[in-house]
Scaffold this motif. Structure first.
Motif, PDB file in Angstrom:
ATOM      1  N   CYS A 188     125.206  -0.299  19.997  1.00 22.99           N
ATOM      2  CA  CYS A 188     124.023  -0.481  20.835  1.00 22.99           C
ATOM      3  C   CYS A 188     122.880  -1.097  20.047  1.00 22.99           C
ATOM      4  N   GLN A 189     121.954  -1.706  20.780  1.00 26.43           N
ATOM      5  CA  GLN A 189     120.692  -2.144  20.214  1.00 26.43           C
ATOM      6  C   GLN A 189     119.787  -0.912  20.179  1.00 26.43           C
ATOM      7  N   ASN A 190     119.560  -0.377  18.994  1.00 25.24           N
ATOM      8  CA  ASN A 190     118.761   0.836  18.835  1.00 25.24           C
ATOM      9  C   ASN A 190     117.283   0.498  18.792  1.00 25.24           C
ATOM     10  N   ARG A 191     116.460   1.400  19.299  1.00 20.88           N
ATOM     11  CA  ARG A 191     115.017   1.191  19.317  1.00 20.88           C
ATOM     12  C   ARG A 191     114.335   1.703  18.054  1.00 20.88           C
ATOM     13  N   CYS A 192     115.097   2.313  17.164  1.00 18.23           N
ATOM     14  CA  CYS A 192     114.552   2.687  15.861  1.00 18.23           C
ATOM     15  C   CYS A 192     115.631   2.429  14.820  1.00 18.23           C
ATOM     16  N   ARG A 193     115.284   2.549  13.584  1.00 17.89           N
ATOM     17  CA  ARG A 193     116.216   2.225  12.505  1.00 17.89           C
ATOM     18  C   ARG A 193     116.945   3.456  11.970  1.00 17.89           C
TER      19      ARG A 193
ATOM     20  N   ASN B 218     131.000   2.523  33.494  1.00 11.82           N
ATOM     21  CA  ASN B 218     130.810   1.641  32.342  1.00 11.82           C
ATOM     22  C   ASN B 218     129.648   2.169  31.512  1.00 11.82           C
ATOM     23  N   PRO B 219     129.864   2.415  30.218  1.00 19.06           N
ATOM     24  CA  PRO B 219     128.764   2.901  29.391  1.00 19.06           C
ATOM     25  C   PRO B 219     127.686   1.834  29.226  1.00 19.06           C
ATOM     26  N   LEU B 220     126.426   2.279  29.273  1.00 15.28           N
ATOM     27  CA  LEU B 220     125.285   1.375  29.180  1.00 15.28           C
ATOM     28  C   LEU B 220     124.492   1.575  27.893  1.00 15.28           C
ATOM     29  N   GLY B 221     124.267   2.839  27.545  1.00 16.20           N
ATOM     30  CA  GLY B 221     123.428   3.146  26.401  1.00 16.20           C
ATOM     31  C   GLY B 221     123.319   4.644  26.220  1.00 16.20           C
ATOM     32  N   TYR B 222     122.389   5.059  25.377  1.00 16.33           N
ATOM     33  CA  TYR B 222     122.244   6.470  25.038  1.00 16.33           C
ATOM     34  C   TYR B 222     120.776   6.820  24.827  1.00 16.33           C
ATOM     35  N   LEU B 223     120.513   8.103  24.813  1.00 19.44           N
ATOM     36  CA  LEU B 223     119.190   8.628  24.492  1.00 19.44           C
ATOM     37  C   LEU B 223     119.377   9.956  23.773  1.00 19.44           C
ATOM     38  N   ILE B 224     118.614  10.144  22.700  1.00 21.51           N
ATOM     39  CA  ILE B 224     118.640  11.392  21.933  1.00 21.51           C
ATOM     40  C   ILE B 224     117.219  11.945  21.905  1.00 21.51           C
TER      41      ILE B 224
ATOM     42  N   ASN C 214     115.431   8.700  19.856  1.00 22.41           N
ATOM     43  CA  ASN C 214     116.050   7.385  19.774  1.00 22.41           C
ATOM     44  C   ASN C 214     116.625   7.011  21.134  1.00 22.41           C
ATOM     45  N   ILE C 215     116.710   5.732  21.356  1.00 25.62           N
ATOM     46  CA  ILE C 215     117.256   5.199  22.590  1.00 25.62           C
ATOM     47  C   ILE C 215     117.902   3.865  22.252  1.00 25.62           C
ATOM     48  N   GLY C 216     118.983   3.547  22.949  1.00 23.35           N
ATOM     49  CA  GLY C 216     119.642   2.276  22.708  1.00 23.35           C
ATOM     50  C   GLY C 216     120.470   1.861  23.908  1.00 23.35           C
ATOM     51  N   VAL C 217     120.673   0.566  24.045  1.00 23.02           N
ATOM     52  CA  VAL C 217     121.521   0.032  25.114  1.00 23.02           C
ATOM     53  C   VAL C 217     122.454  -1.010  24.507  1.00 23.02           C
ATOM     54  N   LEU C 218     123.592  -1.187  25.154  1.00 21.74           N
ATOM     55  CA  LEU C 218     124.509  -2.234  24.722  1.00 21.74           C
ATOM     56  C   LEU C 218     123.840  -3.592  24.893  1.00 21.74           C
ATOM     57  N   LYS C 219     124.171  -4.527  24.028  1.00 18.07           N
ATOM     58  CA  LYS C 219     123.506  -5.835  24.015  1.00 18.07           C
ATOM     59  C   LYS C 219     123.543  -6.546  25.357  1.00 18.07           C
ATOM     60  N   GLN C 220     124.655  -6.441  26.070  1.00 18.40           N
ATOM     61  CA  GLN C 220     124.762  -7.165  27.333  1.00 18.40           C
ATOM     62  C   GLN C 220     123.833  -6.623  28.423  1.00 18.40           C
TER      63      GLN C 220
END
Length: 145
Positions: A35-40, A67-73, A88-94
């Motif tokens: 995923c494209q993460n919003r933090c490092r 279909n998985p899209l992304g995640y949140l912690i 943290n939060i992230g979504v798949l690139k597409q």
């Protein structure tokens, strides 16, 4: 959180499965790394395992039509008040341009309110992306310097 706001959040139409429900740290870690993460922040199998079994965490992978899209912690911090900290939060690139992050955050706010009477919610990661700034503005998050 007022009842009008909770009613607005109930429009969530994605499926959310918790890390505990998924019960596969290696698979969860692989998904997060794709995923494209919003933090490092970096995760390991051990950290994912700790998140899965720590009751202070709310961690989900979100799906649409299976279909998985992304995640949140996120996690709870208890001081004078109960605070939900979105870590943290992230979504798949597409799915970068679909604004799913907004739905993820709305969902976690609703879940946190249902599970624990949360007094406050904060975002612990910094993002310079205009998209994330717009999402936080839509949700009325204050910017703390």
């Amino acid at each position: 959180m007022n009842s009008n706001y909770i009613q607005k959040l109930n429009t969530f139409n994605l499926k959310a499965l918790s890390f505990t429900e998924l019960n596969n740290p290696a698979e969860i870690l692989s998904f997060i790394n794709n995923c494209q993460n919003r933090c490092r922040r970096k995760y390991s199998n051990e950290k994912i395992n700790n998140i899965m079994f720590n009751n202070n965490y709310l961690a989900y992978i979100y799906y649409k039509n299976d279909n998985p899209l992304g995640y949140l912690i996120a996690y709870f911090r208890k001081d004078d008040k109960i605070v939900l900290k979105i870590d943290n939060i992230g979504v798949l690139k597409q799915y970068q341009d679909k604004n799913f992050e907004l739905e993820f955050i709305e969902n976690i706010l609703l879940k946190s309110w249902e599970n624990k009477a949360v007094d406050k919610a904060t975002i612990t990661f910094k993002s310079t992306e205009i998209k994330m700034k717009n999402i936080l503005e839509k949700l009325n998050f204050d910017k703390n310097n």
